[in-house]
Design a protein around this motif. Structure first.
Motif, PDB file in Angstrom:
ATOM      1  N   SER A  32       0.827  -1.202   0.000  1.00 42.95           N
ATOM      2  CA  SER A  32       0.000   0.000   0.000  1.00 42.95           C
ATOM      3  C   SER A  32       0.866   1.259   0.000  1.00 42.95           C
ATOM      4  CB  SER A  32      -0.927  -0.002   1.211  1.00 42.95           C
ATOM      5  OG  SER A  32      -1.733   1.139   1.209  1.00 42.95           O
ATOM      6  N   LYS A  33       1.927   1.237   0.762  1.00 46.05           N
ATOM      7  CA  LYS A  33       2.829   2.383   0.829  1.00 46.05           C
ATOM      8  C   LYS A  33       3.417   2.691  -0.545  1.00 46.05           C
ATOM      9  CE  LYS A  33       6.911   4.031   3.290  1.00 46.05           C
ATOM     10  NZ  LYS A  33       7.926   3.702   4.289  1.00 46.05           N
ATOM     11  N   ASN A  36       0.681   4.114  -2.878  1.00 47.86           N
ATOM     12  CA  ASN A  36       0.423   5.511  -2.525  1.00 47.86           C
ATOM     13  C   ASN A  36       1.590   6.424  -2.891  1.00 47.86           C
ATOM     14  OD1 ASN A  36      -2.289   5.573  -1.444  1.00 47.86           O
ATOM     15  ND2 ASN A  36      -1.493   4.227   0.145  1.00 47.86           N
ATOM     16  N   SER A  40       1.593  10.087  -4.736  1.00 48.49           N
ATOM     17  CA  SER A  40       2.321  11.232  -4.160  1.00 48.49           C
ATOM     18  C   SER A  40       3.288  11.819  -5.171  1.00 48.49           C
ATOM     19  CB  SER A  40       3.110  10.805  -2.926  1.00 48.49           C
ATOM     20  OG  SER A  40       2.276  10.576  -1.852  1.00 48.49           O
ATOM     21  N   GLN A  60      -6.435   7.307  -7.114  1.00 46.22           N
ATOM     22  CA  GLN A  60      -6.060   7.116  -5.710  1.00 46.22           C
ATOM     23  C   GLN A  60      -7.301   6.905  -4.843  1.00 46.22           C
ATOM     24  OE1 GLN A  60      -4.216  10.418  -3.630  1.00 46.22           O
ATOM     25  NE2 GLN A  60      -2.970   8.977  -2.446  1.00 46.22           N
ATOM     26  N   TRP A  63      -8.413   3.425  -5.441  1.00 48.62           N
ATOM     27  CA  TRP A  63      -7.481   2.510  -4.774  1.00 48.62           C
ATOM     28  C   TRP A  63      -7.773   2.419  -3.281  1.00 48.62           C
ATOM     29  CZ3 TRP A  63      -4.180  -1.272  -4.340  1.00 48.62           C
ATOM     30  CH2 TRP A  63      -3.310  -1.318  -3.255  1.00 48.62           C
ATOM     31  N   ILE A  64      -7.932   3.547  -2.642  1.00 51.25           N
ATOM     32  CA  ILE A  64      -8.191   3.559  -1.196  1.00 51.25           C
ATOM     33  C   ILE A  64      -9.488   2.822  -0.881  1.00 51.25           C
ATOM     34  CG2 ILE A  64      -8.768   5.051   0.761  1.00 51.25           C
ATOM     35  CD1 ILE A  64      -6.754   7.092  -0.476  1.00 51.25           C
TER      36      ILE A  64
END
Length: 86
Positions: A32-33, A36, A40, A60, A63-64
Motif C-alpha cells: 500500500s505504501k 500511494n 504522491s 487514488q 485505490w483507497i
C-alpha cells in the motif's frame, strides 16, 4: 522533484518475489505504501487541475476504497494462499 520513484511494474515484480528475497514485500502495508507513493509522486510533479493530476487523484480514491475492502481478507490469508501456479 521525485526522490523515491515508484511504478506499478516494480510493485508487480516485487509481489512475484519469494518473501526471503531482500526486495520482496514482507507485509501488505508495504504494498500500500508503494502504491500511494506513485500517487504522491504524481502530485509532486503535476499541479492540481492538470489532467494527469486529476486522473491520479481519482485513481487514488478508487485505490483507497478497494484497498480498504481487501485488507481484512488479506490479513487472514497465508503467504502462499491465493496464488495459482500458472
Amino acid at each position: 522533484v521525485v526522490k523515491q520513484p515508484m511504478d506499478l511494474g516494480t510493485i508487480q515484480n516485487r509481489l512475484k518475489l519469494p518473501t526471503d528475497q531482500t526486495s520482496s514485500y514482507k507485509n501488505i502495508s508495504s504494498v500500500s505504501k508503494d502504491v500511494n507513493r506513485i500517487f504522491s509522486n504524481v502530485m509532486k510533479v503535476w499541479a492540481p487541475g492538470d489532467d494527469i493530476a486529476d486522473a491520479a487523484r481519482r485513481l487514488q480514491n478508487w485505490w483507497i476504497e478497494k484497498w480498504t475492502v481487501m485488507v481484512p481478507r488479506l490479513m487472514t490469508m497465508k503467504a502462499d494462499q491465493g496464488h495459482d501456479n500458472k
